[in-house]
Design a protein around this motif. Structure first.
Motif, mmCIF file in Angstrom:
data_model
loop_
_atom_site.group_PDB
_atom_site.id
_atom_site.type_symbol
_atom_site.label_atom_id
_atom_site.label_comp_id
_atom_site.label_asym_id
_atom_site.label_seq_id
_atom_site.Cartn_x
_atom_site.Cartn_y
_atom_site.Cartn_z
ATOM 1 N N ILE A 12 66.632 97.909 3.744
ATOM 2 C CA ILE A 12 65.329 98.434 4.149
ATOM 3 C C ILE A 12 65.303 99.960 4.106
ATOM 4 O O ILE A 12 66.115 100.626 4.751
ATOM 5 C CB ILE A 12 64.959 97.967 5.587
ATOM 6 C CG1 ILE A 12 65.131 96.446 5.747
ATOM 7 C CG2 ILE A 12 63.540 98.411 5.945
ATOM 8 C CD1 ILE A 12 64.213 95.601 4.920
ATOM 9 N N LYS A 13 64.342 100.469 3.352
ATOM 10 C CA LYS A 13 64.125 101.918 3.303
ATOM 11 C C LYS A 13 62.633 102.159 3.491
ATOM 12 O O LYS A 13 61.825 101.660 2.709
ATOM 13 C CB LYS A 13 64.598 102.486 1.958
ATOM 14 C CG LYS A 13 64.498 104.009 1.897
ATOM 15 C CD LYS A 13 64.962 104.531 0.547
ATOM 16 C CE LYS A 13 64.870 106.060 0.530
ATOM 17 N NZ LYS A 13 65.168 106.603 -0.788
ATOM 18 N N ASP A 14 62.284 102.891 4.551
ATOM 19 C CA ASP A 14 60.867 103.167 4.857
ATOM 20 C C ASP A 14 60.033 101.881 4.886
ATOM 21 O O ASP A 14 58.953 101.797 4.279
ATOM 22 C CB ASP A 14 60.272 104.159 3.850
ATOM 23 C CG ASP A 14 61.043 105.481 3.852
ATOM 24 O OD1 ASP A 14 61.519 105.875 4.932
ATOM 25 O OD2 ASP A 14 61.171 106.099 2.783
ATOM 26 N N ALA A 15 60.557 100.884 5.585
ATOM 27 C CA ALA A 15 59.877 99.594 5.818
ATOM 28 C C ALA A 15 59.706 98.734 4.561
ATOM 29 O O ALA A 15 59.041 97.710 4.584
ATOM 30 C CB ALA A 15 58.527 99.784 6.499
ATOM 31 N N LYS A 16 60.350 99.118 3.460
ATOM 32 C CA LYS A 16 60.298 98.318 2.236
ATOM 33 C C LYS A 16 61.713 97.906 1.830
ATOM 34 O O LYS A 16 62.687 98.583 2.156
ATOM 35 C CB LYS A 16 59.677 99.115 1.081
ATOM 36 C CG LYS A 16 58.207 99.457 1.293
ATOM 37 C CD LYS A 16 57.327 98.228 1.193
ATOM 38 C CE LYS A 16 55.860 98.556 1.366
ATOM 39 N NZ LYS A 16 55.032 97.352 1.418
ATOM 40 N N GLY A 30 60.211 95.251 -2.556
ATOM 41 C CA GLY A 30 59.076 94.515 -1.992
ATOM 42 C C GLY A 30 58.996 94.549 -0.481
ATOM 43 O O GLY A 30 59.676 95.335 0.179
ATOM 44 N N ASP A 31 58.164 93.667 0.065
ATOM 45 C CA ASP A 31 57.912 93.604 1.506
ATOM 46 C C ASP A 31 58.954 92.715 2.195
ATOM 47 O O ASP A 31 59.128 91.552 1.813
ATOM 48 C CB ASP A 31 56.513 93.047 1.758
ATOM 49 C CG ASP A 31 56.222 92.898 3.237
ATOM 50 O OD1 ASP A 31 55.992 93.917 3.894
ATOM 51 O OD2 ASP A 31 56.280 91.756 3.742
ATOM 52 N N PRO A 32 59.645 93.242 3.228
ATOM 53 C CA PRO A 32 60.728 92.472 3.843
ATOM 54 C C PRO A 32 60.293 91.173 4.522
ATOM 55 O O PRO A 32 61.001 90.163 4.442
ATOM 56 C CB PRO A 32 61.327 93.442 4.874
ATOM 57 C CG PRO A 32 60.383 94.572 4.983
ATOM 58 C CD PRO A 32 59.564 94.607 3.752
ATOM 59 N N VAL A 33 59.124 91.196 5.157
ATOM 60 C CA VAL A 33 58.667 89.972 5.847
ATOM 61 C C VAL A 33 58.377 88.878 4.821
ATOM 62 O O VAL A 33 58.810 87.730 4.970
ATOM 63 C CB VAL A 33 57.419 90.251 6.721
ATOM 64 C CG1 VAL A 33 56.981 88.968 7.442
ATOM 65 C CG2 VAL A 33 57.701 91.357 7.738
ATOM 66 N N VAL A 48 70.431 89.044 5.873
ATOM 67 C CA VAL A 48 70.992 90.265 6.465
ATOM 68 C C VAL A 48 70.071 91.434 6.130
ATOM 69 O O VAL A 48 69.726 91.641 4.964
ATOM 70 C CB VAL A 48 72.420 90.546 5.930
ATOM 71 C CG1 VAL A 48 72.872 91.948 6.330
ATOM 72 C CG2 VAL A 48 73.406 89.523 6.477
ATOM 73 N N LEU A 49 69.657 92.158 7.167
ATOM 74 C CA LEU A 49 68.827 93.353 6.983
ATOM 75 C C LEU A 49 69.682 94.588 7.210
ATOM 76 O O LEU A 49 70.303 94.719 8.264
ATOM 77 C CB LEU A 49 67.707 93.379 8.032
ATOM 78 C CG LEU A 49 66.311 92.947 7.619
ATOM 79 C CD1 LEU A 49 66.286 91.438 7.482
ATOM 80 C CD2 LEU A 49 65.313 93.382 8.672
ATOM 81 N N LEU A 50 69.691 95.475 6.252
ATOM 82 C CA LEU A 50 70.399 96.748 6.411
ATOM 83 C C LEU A 50 69.385 97.892 6.379
ATOM 84 O O LEU A 50 68.669 98.073 5.397
ATOM 85 C CB LEU A 50 71.425 96.952 5.286
ATOM 86 C CG LEU A 50 72.027 98.361 5.174
ATOM 87 C CD1 LEU A 50 72.786 98.755 6.435
ATOM 88 C CD2 LEU A 50 72.934 98.476 3.968
ATOM 89 N N ASP A 51 69.334 98.621 7.469
ATOM 90 C CA ASP A 51 68.457 99.790 7.553
ATOM 91 C C ASP A 51 69.177 100.961 6.879
ATOM 92 O O ASP A 51 70.043 101.592 7.470
ATOM 93 C CB ASP A 51 68.177 100.096 9.031
ATOM 94 C CG ASP A 51 67.336 101.346 9.221
ATOM 95 O OD1 ASP A 51 66.791 101.840 8.228
ATOM 96 O OD2 ASP A 51 67.248 101.819 10.364
ATOM 97 N N ILE A 52 68.813 101.250 5.622
ATOM 98 C CA ILE A 52 69.554 102.296 4.904
ATOM 99 C C ILE A 52 69.050 103.706 5.224
ATOM 100 O O ILE A 52 69.693 104.683 4.873
ATOM 101 C CB ILE A 52 69.614 102.067 3.371
ATOM 102 C CG1 ILE A 52 68.218 101.957 2.753
ATOM 103 C CG2 ILE A 52 70.446 100.857 3.027
ATOM 104 C CD1 ILE A 52 68.223 101.811 1.237
ATOM 105 N N THR A 53 67.890 103.797 5.911
ATOM 106 C CA THR A 53 67.465 105.133 6.373
ATOM 107 C C THR A 53 68.125 105.445 7.711
ATOM 108 O O THR A 53 68.511 106.573 7.978
ATOM 109 C CB THR A 53 65.933 105.243 6.481
ATOM 110 O OG1 THR A 53 65.398 104.009 6.934
ATOM 111 C CG2 THR A 53 65.321 105.570 5.150
ATOM 112 N N ALA A 54 68.258 104.425 8.539
ATOM 113 C CA ALA A 54 69.040 104.483 9.787
ATOM 114 C C ALA A 54 68.930 105.783 10.568
ATOM 115 O O ALA A 54 69.915 106.458 10.787
ATOM 116 C CB ALA A 54 70.513 104.186 9.480
ATOM 117 N N SER A 55 67.718 106.112 10.976
ATOM 118 C CA SER A 55 67.554 107.290 11.827
ATOM 119 C C SER A 55 66.866 106.881 13.118
ATOM 120 O O SER A 55 66.102 105.913 13.139
ATOM 121 C CB SER A 55 66.718 108.356 11.119
ATOM 122 O OG SER A 55 65.402 107.879 10.901
#
Length: 252
Positions: A12-16, A30-33, A48-55
């Motif tokens: 996930i980067k910026d909700a995408k 695409g859209d994660p949901v 598995v969801l990985l938040d790659i922006t992680a801030s």
């Protein structure tokens, strides 16, 4: 005998949802949901969801996403990326994730694994290990900070320590094979599965049914993939049917 798990990765980067190659060259998918719902419908075992922006500023975006996804799917899903404290882990679990994974923070403070396990239980704590082979020593070393920073930790030794600290499972990614769809790093996965007793999820490099077959043969409990699902190479159920025919115990 326990079924082998097929797991979809959503970076996930910026909700995408995005996907890169060797932790670089990121592009939007695409859209994660919607993707989570699609993959569940197509027979995925876990997500598995990985938040790659992680801030910290964007933590709310991820929490909102987790809440939305947890209402839409019933398969287990794990979330990680930038989780640095027990509080961070609790927030992820309370938002609806079944499990949380930690990576860099665990290397910096191994006691975090123990503390998290004491609070939420070992079945909810996954330690992610990003590893790369050092050609000079022929050993695999752990990398942190999204694969950017090499440590002096040998991957198999760190895996064993995580098991001793109470982690319920390990998510092992080969930086060398990530995103290139030419097969998992079988040597890395075999090295770790022979060294620990807890389940190991293999990540990085899935491109064909044979790749999954091979990694299960060397001891992986689960196999994670992104590109082959995102770009329509296989649906999870197509993949599982072929693996079943090859003698792998998967749940259809």
């Amino acid at each position: 005998m326990k079924s082998k798990r097929i797991i979809a990765a959503l970076d996930i980067k910026d909700a995408k949802v995005s996907k890169g190659i060797k932790f670089d060259k990121i592009k939007e998918v695409g859209d994660p949901v919607e993707l989570a719902k699609k993959y569940e419908k197509e027979g995925i075992d876990e997500i598995v969801l990985l938040d790659i922006t992680a801030s910290n500023e964007k933590r709310k975006i991820i929490k909102d996403l987790i809440e939305k996804i947890s209402k839409e799917i019933s398969v287990p899903f794990t979330v990680g990326g930038g989780l640095n404290t027990v509080r961070d882990i609790l927030e992820i679990i309370e938002s609806g994730a079944d499990k949380a994974f930690i990576n860099t923070a665990a290397v910096k403070d191994p006691n975090l694994v123990k503390e998290a396990v004491n609070i939420v239980g070992s079945t909810r704590i996954v330690v992610a290990i990003d590893a790369k082979k050092d050609e000079a020593t022929n050993k695999y070393y752990v990398y942190t900070n999204g694969g950017q920073k090499k440590t002096d930790l040998e991957a198999k030794e760190w895996a064993k320590r995580c098991e001793d600290l109470g982690a319920g499972e390990l998510l092992v990614t080969s930086i060398d094979t990530d995103g290139i769809r030419k097969g998992y790093d079988l040597e890395l996965i075999k090295t770790i599965t022979e060294y620990v007793k807890i389940p190991v999820i293999a990540s990085g490099g899935a491109g064909s049914v044979k790749d999954f077959y091979d990694v299960f043969q060397v001891g992986a409990d689960g196999a994670l993939a992104a590109s082959i699902f995102h770009f329509g190479v296989y649906t999870p159920v197509e993949l599982k049917k072929q693996l079943k025919e090859m003698g792998i115990n998967v749940r259809l």
